[in-house]
Design a protein around this motif. Structure first.
Motif, short mmCIF file in Angstrom:
data_model
loop_
_atom_site.label_atom_id
_atom_site.label_comp_id
_atom_site.label_asym_id
_atom_site.label_seq_id
_atom_site.Cartn_x
_atom_site.Cartn_y
_atom_site.Cartn_z
N CYS A 180 0.83 -1.21 0.00
CA CYS A 180 0.00 0.00 0.00
C CYS A 180 0.87 1.26 0.00
CB CYS A 180 -0.90 -0.02 1.23
SG CYS A 180 -2.06 -1.39 1.26
N PRO A 181 1.28 1.72 -1.20
CA PRO A 181 2.12 2.92 -1.23
C PRO A 181 1.33 4.19 -0.96
CG PRO A 181 2.26 1.63 -3.30
CD PRO A 181 1.06 1.14 -2.53
N GLY A 182 2.04 5.16 -0.38
CA GLY A 182 1.55 6.54 -0.38
C GLY A 182 1.98 7.18 -1.69
N TRP A 183 2.36 8.46 -1.65
CA TRP A 183 2.73 9.14 -2.90
C TRP A 183 4.05 8.60 -3.48
CZ3 TRP A 183 -1.14 11.42 -4.92
CH2 TRP A 183 -1.96 12.32 -4.24
N VAL A 184 3.99 8.23 -4.76
CA VAL A 184 5.17 7.82 -5.53
C VAL A 184 5.15 8.67 -6.80
CG1 VAL A 184 6.36 5.87 -6.64
CG2 VAL A 184 4.80 5.44 -4.71
N LEU A 185 6.25 9.30 -7.13
CA LEU A 185 6.21 10.25 -8.26
C LEU A 185 6.31 9.51 -9.60
CD1 LEU A 185 5.86 13.20 -8.90
CD2 LEU A 185 8.35 13.45 -8.90
N THR A 186 5.18 9.01 -10.07
CA THR A 186 5.08 8.32 -11.36
C THR A 186 4.19 9.17 -12.27
OG1 THR A 186 3.07 7.18 -10.71
CG2 THR A 186 5.15 6.08 -10.14
N PRO A 187 4.04 8.78 -13.55
CA PRO A 187 3.14 9.55 -14.43
C PRO A 187 1.73 9.71 -13.86
CG PRO A 187 4.49 8.05 -15.73
CD PRO A 187 4.80 7.76 -14.29
N LEU A 188 1.25 8.68 -13.10
CA LEU A 188 -0.10 8.75 -12.53
C LEU A 188 -0.21 9.92 -11.53
CD1 LEU A 188 -2.30 5.80 -11.49
CD2 LEU A 188 -1.67 7.34 -9.66
N VAL A 189 0.85 10.15 -10.76
CA VAL A 189 0.82 11.21 -9.76
C VAL A 189 1.24 12.55 -10.37
CG1 VAL A 189 2.02 12.00 -7.67
CG2 VAL A 189 0.98 9.75 -7.73
N ALA A 239 9.61 -14.67 4.04
CA ALA A 239 8.22 -14.19 4.03
C ALA A 239 7.21 -15.32 3.82
CB ALA A 239 8.06 -13.13 2.93
N ASP A 240 7.68 -16.58 3.97
CA ASP A 240 6.78 -17.72 3.71
C ASP A 240 5.49 -17.66 4.53
OD1 ASP A 240 8.34 -18.95 1.83
OD2 ASP A 240 9.11 -20.53 3.14
N ASN A 241 5.57 -17.08 5.73
CA ASN A 241 4.38 -17.08 6.59
C ASN A 241 3.75 -15.69 6.73
OD1 ASN A 241 2.60 -18.81 7.84
ND2 ASN A 241 3.43 -18.40 9.88
N ILE A 242 4.08 -14.79 5.81
CA ILE A 242 3.41 -13.49 5.77
C ILE A 242 2.24 -13.64 4.80
CG2 ILE A 242 3.63 -11.05 5.14
CD1 ILE A 242 6.55 -11.20 5.98
N ARG A 243 1.03 -13.53 5.32
CA ARG A 243 -0.15 -13.88 4.52
C ARG A 243 -1.28 -12.88 4.77
NH1 ARG A 243 0.22 -19.30 2.70
NH2 ARG A 243 2.11 -20.31 3.45
N GLY A 244 -1.76 -12.30 3.70
CA GLY A 244 -2.95 -11.44 3.81
C GLY A 244 -2.67 -10.07 4.40
N VAL A 245 -1.41 -9.62 4.37
CA VAL A 245 -1.14 -8.29 4.93
C VAL A 245 -1.39 -7.20 3.89
CG1 VAL A 245 0.62 -9.21 6.50
CG2 VAL A 245 1.34 -8.13 4.36
N ALA A 246 -1.64 -6.00 4.38
CA ALA A 246 -1.72 -4.81 3.52
C ALA A 246 -0.65 -3.87 4.08
CB ALA A 246 -3.10 -4.19 3.62
N TRP A 247 0.52 -3.91 3.45
CA TRP A 247 1.74 -3.32 4.02
C TRP A 247 1.92 -1.91 3.46
CZ3 TRP A 247 6.34 -6.97 5.10
CH2 TRP A 247 7.35 -6.27 5.76
#
Ligand code: NAD
Length: 256
Positions: A180-189, A239-247
């Motif tokens: 879940c990124p915040g602002w990233v300076l790409t063409p979309l932003v 990260a084998d047991n990282i499941r369903g996170v919104a990081w």
């Protein structure tokens, strides 16, 4: 680390998706690119890293195109081991002014496309008992901003989809997570920066400063390279047991 694995990255002709594709290729993965605009430049950039690279022009608003792309990736490379659902668009307007066609396009491209890629790619991952699904959501999957109803709805939706799919594969070697990124300076932003500069009559630099100051406490843009490093970590055995996170990777945006 990823030698012998194949990554399919949607919306990878630009921005965050291209950053993901380059990092995955650098780690040894074969890569299938997707997205609009020039594909030859991104293909050459990935190929220069030594791995195998291919491109499919599927329109992510079209389920039949999406299925054809997944099948083409499996036919060419033998598998889709890493699926990065990244393609996305934005439109900014109040609900009552939101063009219906833009709403439908955002839900299709930013949300339903990930259902279709996963629907097609998960059976192979589960059969091989290894897979990584990385859904590029947004801080807007966790909190809202005014005038972004379709985007916020789609991104909250993809966080929910991530959790449900993670539970369904929890006893397998397939993990499903969201970034879940915040602002990233790409063409979309940059489009949003341009609109702000025009509306407020300020410079590009001032518009960027204002944009960050409003939401992102670090006052720094996150880079596609930083997001790609997180993606590589989520692909690693650690990260084998990282499941369903919104990081969230957002300079403190959702900590406020
Ligand atoms: P971008 O505009 O640079 O790239 C978007 C990519 O999606 C491009 O390759 C484009 O061709 C592709 N695409 C758009 N519509 C498509 C379609 N119908 N079919 C196939 N490909 C299509 O944008 P970005 O900022 O790199 O965004 C990538 C993802 O990251 C999006 O899902 C976006 O919502 C998310 N995100 C971006 C930011 C940010 O600040 N830039 C923040 C949070 C989340």
């Amino acid at each position: 680390m990823l030698k012998g694995k194949t990554a399919l990255v949607t919306g990878s002709t630009s921005g965050i998706g291209l950053g993901m594709a380059l990092a995955l290729a650098r780690s040894g993965a074969n890569v299938m690119l997707n997205g609009f605009g020039d594909a030859e430049g991104p293909k050459a950039q990935v190929a220069a890293l030594g791995g195998r690279v291919s491109y499919h022009g599927a329109d992510m608003s079209k389920p039949a195109d999406i299925e054809a792309m997944v099948r083409a990736c499996e036919a060419e490379f033998g598998a889709v081991d890493i699926l990065v659902n990244n393609a996305g668009i934005q439109h900014v307007a109040n609900v009552e002014d939101f063009p219906v066609e833009r709403w439908d396009a955002i839900i299709a491209i930013n949300l339903s496309s990930a259902f279709h890629t996963m629907r097609c790619a998960l059976p192979g991952m589960k059969q091989r008992n290894w897979g990584r699904v990385l859904n590029i959501a947004s801080v807007h999957g966790l909190v809202a901003s005014a005038q972004k109803s379709a985007y916020v709805a789609a991104k909250h939706g993809i966080v929910g989809l991530t959790k449900a799919a993670a539970l369904e594969s929890a006893t397998t070697g397939v993990t499903v997570n969201a970034i879940c990124p915040g602002w990233v300076l790409t063409p979309l932003v940059q489009k949003q920066v341009d609109a702000r500069a025009a509306q407020a009559g300020v410079s590009n630099e001032e518009a960027k400063r204002q944009l960050l100051a409003e939401k992102q406490p670090s006052l720094q843009f996150t880079t596609p390279e930083q997001l790609a490093e997180l993606a590589l970590f989520l692909c690693s055995p650690a990260a084998d047991n990282i499941r369903g996170v919104a990081w969230n990777v957002d300079g403190g945006w959702v900590a406020q």
